[in-house]
Design an enzyme around this catalytic site. Structure first.
Site, PDB file in Angstrom:
ATOM      1  CE1 TYR A 125      92.590  29.704  42.567  1.00  0.00           C
ATOM      2  CE2 TYR A 125      91.186  28.569  44.130  1.00  0.00           C
ATOM      3  CZ  TYR A 125      92.226  29.444  43.867  1.00  0.00           C
ATOM      4  OH  TYR A 125      92.897  30.045  44.896  1.00  0.00           O
ATOM      5  NE  ARG A 153      78.226  34.111  63.315  1.00  0.00           N
ATOM      6  CZ  ARG A 153      77.110  33.513  63.735  1.00  0.00           C
ATOM      7  NH1 ARG A 153      76.264  32.988  62.869  1.00  0.00           N
ATOM      8  NH2 ARG A 153      76.840  33.428  65.028  1.00  0.00           N
ATOM      9  CE  LYS A 204      92.548  35.270  43.071  1.00  0.00           C
ATOM     10  NZ  LYS A 204      91.981  34.020  42.631  1.00  0.00           N
ATOM     11  CG  ASP A 261      85.568  30.504  39.252  1.00  0.00           C
ATOM     12  OD1 ASP A 261      85.621  31.728  39.081  1.00  0.00           O
ATOM     13  OD2 ASP A 261      86.330  29.883  40.013  1.00  0.00           O
TER      14      ASP A 261
HETATM   15  C1  LIG Z   1      91.468  32.913  43.263  1.00  0.00           C
HETATM   16  C2  LIG Z   1      90.419  32.110  42.628  1.00  0.00           C
HETATM   17  C3  LIG Z   1      89.454  31.424  43.402  1.00  0.00           C
HETATM   18  C4  LIG Z   1      89.479  31.411  44.914  1.00  0.00           C
HETATM   19  O1  LIG Z   1      89.265  32.670  45.447  1.00  0.00           O
HETATM   20  P1  LIG Z   1      89.912  33.213  46.827  1.00  0.00           P
HETATM   21  O2  LIG Z   1      89.367  34.581  46.913  1.00  0.00           O
HETATM   22  O3  LIG Z   1      91.401  33.148  46.665  1.00  0.00           O
HETATM   23  O4  LIG Z   1      89.443  32.310  47.897  1.00  0.00           O
HETATM   24  C5  LIG Z   1      88.472  30.715  42.726  1.00  0.00           C
HETATM   25  N1  LIG Z   1      88.446  30.669  41.370  1.00  0.00           N
HETATM   26  C6  LIG Z   1      89.361  31.298  40.608  1.00  0.00           C
HETATM   27  C7  LIG Z   1      89.264  31.209  39.134  1.00  0.00           C
HETATM   28  C8  LIG Z   1      90.362  32.038  41.216  1.00  0.00           C
HETATM   29  O5  LIG Z   1      91.279  32.657  40.438  1.00  0.00           O
END
Ligand SMILES: *Cc1c(COP(=O)(O)O)cnc(C)c1O
Length: 387
Positions: free
Chosen positions: A113, A62, A208, A183
């Site tokens: 998001y 961890r 993504k 982000d």
């Molecule tokens: C998908 C996404 C998240 C969250 O990520 P996960 O891997 O699904 O937890 C945060 N910000 C954006 C812009 C996203 O597209």
């Protein structure tokens, strides 16, 4: 992996490598004969220790893993900072929110998001946070909202309206005033690097574009290398919450990053062509893609980003028309998520949390790497059927 240069080493300056190259070359094991080129998947919950090494070393699964470390070295090199990986993008987001206590004033995008917006709402309810939602494309509005804020959370381009923030201007004006987070999931480090503009933390849903194949959940935070204090706090949050990445996921994400530049190049190429054609189709009321010269985000994106990305939003007449359109495609996959090699699409207002400012008939397209003519043929016949 630093080694002292040999005394006779040439002193000719070597230009900094391009990020496409960094994506391939960073985070590799040392070059030793018969060592693997790639960092292997290390399945380990515990590591061999020694009584006299105390708390040093990895110790327990961890607190660290060689496969995540290779991934972190690579994401860090791409963003120009130090990266920490998490079990998902949301785990990474929660770790940042965890740094802030009751009464925090947080600025966040009007179109944000949904998971992040929901996590912020929970804190507003539970811990008395004040939330200020702003249009990130309106620099003056962001600056006004940031006055007296503790945490400024930006996304650009935004989901799903594709608004583009002037990150260099915002970073320059706000640096040092609050914790500044971007982000960067939609743009990837190949298209923009917020740390260079004075932002404090970059977040990725590596699920993504970075992993890129719709087969792994993973998140990352990247901080300037000088901010060891916040990095240590975040390592603590990750360890105590147990929101650590899986080893296999880390391996898949690193493997994905090796091809990020070529995937993105193809996706953007496809997106540029499709956005133009979508704009000209009679069933389409509006297209939001920062690469279209008529798009409200074009000027800012052209000035501040190294590309326009591969997400397009199209507005059709209403929800029923949009639903018929997405049902009418066969190559495009009806699915949420984005950034995979497969082209996918969804009507966003199907999500209860999506704001009324997002039109009912808005469909977000994540353009993949298929042949653009096949993608267009599929979209066109589905659009023709709903005119
Ligand atoms: C998908 C996404 C998240 C969250 O990520 P996960 O891997 O699904 O937890 C945060 N910000 C954006 C812009 C996203 O597209």
């Amino acid at each position: 992996m630093t080694s002292d240069p040999a005394p006779s080493a040439p002193t000719t300056p070597v230009p900094a490598r391009h990020r496409d190259t960094v994506a391939v070359a960073a985070g590799r094991p040392e070059r030793v004969v018969d060592a693997p080129l790639n960092t292997p998947v290390t399945f380990a919950s515990t590591y061999v220790g020694r009584h006299d090494t105390g708390q040093g070393g990895l110790g327990y699964g961890r607190t660290g893993n060689p496969t995540w470390q290779a991934l972190e070295a690579t994401i860090g090199a791409l963003e120009g900072g130090r990266a920490l990986t998490f079990s998902s993008g949301m785990a990474a987001a929660q770790a940042v929110l965890e740094l802030h206590g009751p009464g925090t004033v947080m600025v966040l995008p009007a179109h944000c998001y949904l998971g992040v917006a929901a996590a912020a709402d929970q804190r507003a309810e539970r811990d008395g946070w004040t939330l200020r939602r702003v249009d990130v494309a309106d620099t003056a509005a962001v600056l006004a909202a940031a006055d007296g804020a503790d945490l400024v959370w930006l996304e650009s381009p935004t989901n799903p309206m594709m608004e583009v923030a002037d990150l260099p201007a915002l970073g320059a004006a706000l640096r040092g005033t609050a914790r500044l987070v971007v982000d960067n999931t939609f743009a990837t480090p190949l298209l923009q690097r917020p740390l260079a503009y004075g932002f404090d933390i970059v977040l990725h849903s590596a699920t993504k574009f970075l992993a890129g194949h719709s087969d792994a959940l993973l998140g990352a935070l990247v901080l300037p290398s000088a901010d060891a204090e916040t990095l240590t706090r975040l390592v603590g949050v990750r360890s105590l919450s147990g929101s650590v990445p899986g080893t296999m996921e880390a391996y898949l994400a690193l493997r994905g990053i090796r091809t990020l530049a070529v995937r993105l190049e193809r996706m953007q190429h496809n997106a540029g062509i499709l956005a133009e054609r979508l704009q000209a189709h009679p069933a389409v009321r509006a297209v939001r893609y920062p690469g279209l010269t008529r798009d409200p985000g074009y000027a800012t994106a052209a000035a501040t980003m190294d590309g326009f990305g591969s997400l397009i939003s199209v507005e059709l007449a209403d929800a029923a028309t949009a639903d018929a359109f997405v049902d009418g495609t066969s190559l495009w996959v009806f699915a949420t998520s984005l950034g995979g090699v497969e082209s996918s699409l969804e009507r966003r207002r199907r999500w209860p949390g999506e704001l009324p400012t997002v039109p009912e008939g808005l469909v977000r397209l994540s353009v993949g790497i298929e042949h653009v003519e096949d993608l267009w043929t599929d979209l066109r016949q589905a659009l023709d059927a709903v005119v």
